[in-house]
Write an enzyme that holds these catalytic residues in place. Structure first.
Site, PDB file in Angstrom:
ATOM      1  N   ASN A  94       0.869  -1.166   0.000  1.00 17.54           N
ATOM      2  CA  ASN A  94       0.000   0.000   0.000  1.00 17.54           C
ATOM      3  C   ASN A  94       0.911   1.223   0.000  1.00 17.54           C
ATOM      4  O   ASN A  94       1.458   1.595   1.038  1.00 17.54           O
ATOM      5  CB  ASN A  94      -0.901  -0.047   1.242  1.00 17.54           C
ATOM      6  CG  ASN A  94      -1.901   1.095   1.272  1.00 17.54           C
ATOM      7  OD1 ASN A  94      -1.810   2.030   0.467  1.00 17.54           O
ATOM      8  ND2 ASN A  94      -2.845   1.029   2.191  1.00 17.54           N
ATOM      9  N   ARG A 126      -2.612  -1.948  -3.507  1.00 18.43           N
ATOM     10  CA  ARG A 126      -3.835  -1.190  -3.292  1.00 18.43           C
ATOM     11  C   ARG A 126      -3.771   0.032  -4.212  1.00 18.43           C
ATOM     12  O   ARG A 126      -2.803   0.797  -4.168  1.00 18.43           O
ATOM     13  CB  ARG A 126      -3.911  -0.728  -1.842  1.00 18.43           C
ATOM     14  CG  ARG A 126      -5.108   0.136  -1.613  1.00 18.43           C
ATOM     15  CD  ARG A 126      -5.046   0.830  -0.292  1.00 18.43           C
ATOM     16  NE  ARG A 126      -6.263   1.584  -0.091  1.00 18.43           N
ATOM     17  CZ  ARG A 126      -6.335   2.670   0.658  1.00 18.43           C
ATOM     18  NH1 ARG A 126      -5.274   3.122   1.272  1.00 18.43           N
ATOM     19  NH2 ARG A 126      -7.483   3.289   0.790  1.00 18.43           N
ATOM     20  N   HIS A 135     -13.027   2.712  -0.053  1.00 18.24           N
ATOM     21  CA  HIS A 135     -13.027   1.685   1.011  1.00 18.24           C
ATOM     22  C   HIS A 135     -13.661   0.378   0.529  1.00 18.24           C
ATOM     23  O   HIS A 135     -14.081  -0.440   1.346  1.00 18.24           O
ATOM     24  CB  HIS A 135     -13.844   2.133   2.248  1.00 18.24           C
ATOM     25  CG  HIS A 135     -13.139   3.112   3.126  1.00 18.24           C
ATOM     26  ND1 HIS A 135     -13.835   4.007   3.899  1.00 18.24           N
ATOM     27  CD2 HIS A 135     -11.836   3.329   3.373  1.00 18.24           C
ATOM     28  CE1 HIS A 135     -12.973   4.752   4.577  1.00 18.24           C
ATOM     29  NE2 HIS A 135     -11.761   4.366   4.273  1.00 18.24           N
ATOM     30  N   ARG A 144     -11.344  15.021   7.948  1.00 25.55           N
ATOM     31  CA  ARG A 144     -12.132  15.426   6.769  1.00 25.55           C
ATOM     32  C   ARG A 144     -13.547  15.796   7.176  1.00 25.55           C
ATOM     33  O   ARG A 144     -14.152  15.120   8.011  1.00 25.55           O
ATOM     34  CB  ARG A 144     -12.196  14.277   5.749  1.00 25.55           C
ATOM     35  CG  ARG A 144     -10.940  14.105   4.944  1.00 25.55           C
ATOM     36  CD  ARG A 144     -11.004  12.862   4.080  1.00 25.55           C
ATOM     37  NE  ARG A 144     -10.024  11.885   4.513  1.00 25.55           N
ATOM     38  CZ  ARG A 144     -10.006  10.605   4.143  1.00 25.55           C
ATOM     39  NH1 ARG A 144     -10.923  10.133   3.325  1.00 25.55           N
ATOM     40  NH2 ARG A 144      -9.073   9.797   4.582  1.00 25.55           N
ATOM     41  N   GLU A 162      -7.925  -5.435   4.943  1.00 26.68           N
ATOM     42  CA  GLU A 162      -7.863  -5.072   3.523  1.00 26.68           C
ATOM     43  C   GLU A 162      -6.710  -5.781   2.818  1.00 26.68           C
ATOM     44  O   GLU A 162      -6.820  -6.171   1.665  1.00 26.68           O
ATOM     45  CB  GLU A 162      -7.743  -3.548   3.387  1.00 26.68           C
ATOM     46  CG  GLU A 162      -9.055  -2.864   3.728  1.00 26.68           C
ATOM     47  CD  GLU A 162      -8.903  -1.402   4.100  1.00 26.68           C
ATOM     48  OE1 GLU A 162      -8.397  -1.125   5.208  1.00 26.68           O
ATOM     49  OE2 GLU A 162      -9.285  -0.534   3.300  1.00 26.68           O
TER      50      GLU A 162
END
Ligand code: ADP
Length: 349
Positions: A7, A64, A153, A214, A330
């Site tokens: 990643n 990813r 996601h 965020r 993930e």
């Protein structure tokens, strides 16, 4: 078979090595501060070197990749065309796709013959119907400029929803779920018959829930106000929305553990704003789905913060919902997808 999962973020590189099909994690490393001032790791090349990988032992790499646009509805073996498309998508995810691609190119350079697979955060949501992904903007904003909701996601929503279907003993293509990924980034997904039909993140990972830093949903006119009346530049507004808003903006803290253990007014309010937004989305997704088999909490907050789960679920409307807490993984989901693709490639070749 040994599968390495990478990643590559703008300043970090996460690496995990899995023994497949067992799904056993053999190694896990994190390189940080890539390209930052004073760091010895100048770029992703250095970062990969610092991992000291035994390339001859690794059968395939999984990467990813945040944005797959409308092109990739599933993981794909990387070839020249795939590299080009990921490059073309950089403007849609400037913070992510550039460094994701960097990771792919560096591995290609080190070990050209090892298969590489790109796994996209957006892929799971390509099943959304058009009424879910279109914004009510002039049509050419979509047709010419690809402005639509993509959702992110996906790897996590896909992983936990499959687990949930197993736990509930419902075939995946028959299960209706609401999945909540609550980490520093946060999103919620409505899954009908095993397919994403709506999700809270949109054109970018900024839309939707209140996150660590965020803002999630705001009136878009606020951004115009900030520029017109407050004289802020585009990049200042960008930084404010992505890095200085959400929990950090509301209470100067983004660690939910710390926020929950404080009784300062700002911190109490921050949690209330976050929880209220989640509840509104759950209600909306219940309306879309009609029947819901379960609601799944995952991510650092979803998995660990019992108090948040209780506050979210405290509604008569949600009383009959089956609540599942499932640890997301993930990287393992990426390794699974890589294994399937590489095995398929072998059988054809
Ligand atoms: P990322 O999106 O960066 O992968 P994580 O999924 O690790 O983030 O989630 C990070 C968030 O999880 C932080 O806000 C952290 O405070 C929260 N968290 C982790 N453990 C707990 C806990 N035991 N109780 C409450 N919040 C927690």
């Amino acid at each position: 078979m040994k599968i390495a999962v990478l990643n590559s973020g703008s300043s970090s590189l996460k690496y995990k090595l899995f023994l497949m099909p067992e799904g056993k994690e053999i190694e896990s490393k994190l390189v940080e501060h890539i390209g930052e001032e004073g760091s010895l790791i100048v770029n992703h090349h250095d970062a990969l070197d610092s991992l000291n990988l035994k390339y001859e032992d690794i059968d395939a790499f999984g990467h990813r990749v945040v944005h797959g646009g409308e092109v990739f509805s599933d993981a794909t073996l990387v070839d020249e065309r795939v590299v080009e498309v990921i490059r073309e998508l950089i403007p849609l995810a400037p913070l992510h796709n550039g460094s994701n691609l960097e990771g792919i190119l560096v591995v290609q350079d080190k070990t050209p013959s090892t298969p590489q697979v790109a796994v996209f955060d957006t892929a799971f949501h390509t099943t959304m119907p058009e009424e879910a992904y279109r914004y009510a903007l002039p049509k050419e904003m979509y047709t010419k400029h690809q402005i639509r909701r993509y959702g992110f996601h996906g790897t996590s929503h896909s992983f936990v929803s499959k687990r949930a279907a197993k736990i509930l003993n419902i075939p995946y293509d028959k299960v209706n779920l609401i999945t909540l990924h609550l980490g520093n980034g946060a999103s919620i997904c409505a899954i009908e018959n095993g397919k994403s039909i709506d999700t809270s993140m949109g054109f970018t990972p900024l839309e939707g829930l209140v996150m660590g830093s965020r803002s999630g949903d705001v009136d878009p006119a606020i951004l115009l106000f900030m520029q017109r009346e407050l004289g802020m530049s585009v990049s200042e507004v960008d930084t404010l929305l992505n890095k200085e808003s959400g929990l950090i903006g509301l209470c100067a803290e983004n660690d939910v553990r710390a926020i929950l253990s404080s009784d300062s007014e700002d911190k109490v309010l921050a949690i209330k704003v976050m929880v209220r937004r989640i509840r509104k989305y759950i209600g909306a997704y219940m309306a879309l789905l009609g029947h819901v088999d379960g609601i799944v909490f995952t991510g650092g907050i979803g998995e660990n913060a019992v108090a948040i789960r209780e506050m979210v679920m405290d509604s008569q409307l949600f009383a009959s919902l089956e609540v599942l807490v499932i640890q997301t993984d993930e990287e393992l989901e990426i390794a699974n997808k890589v294994m399937k693709l590489v095995a398929k490639g072998d059988s054809h070749g």
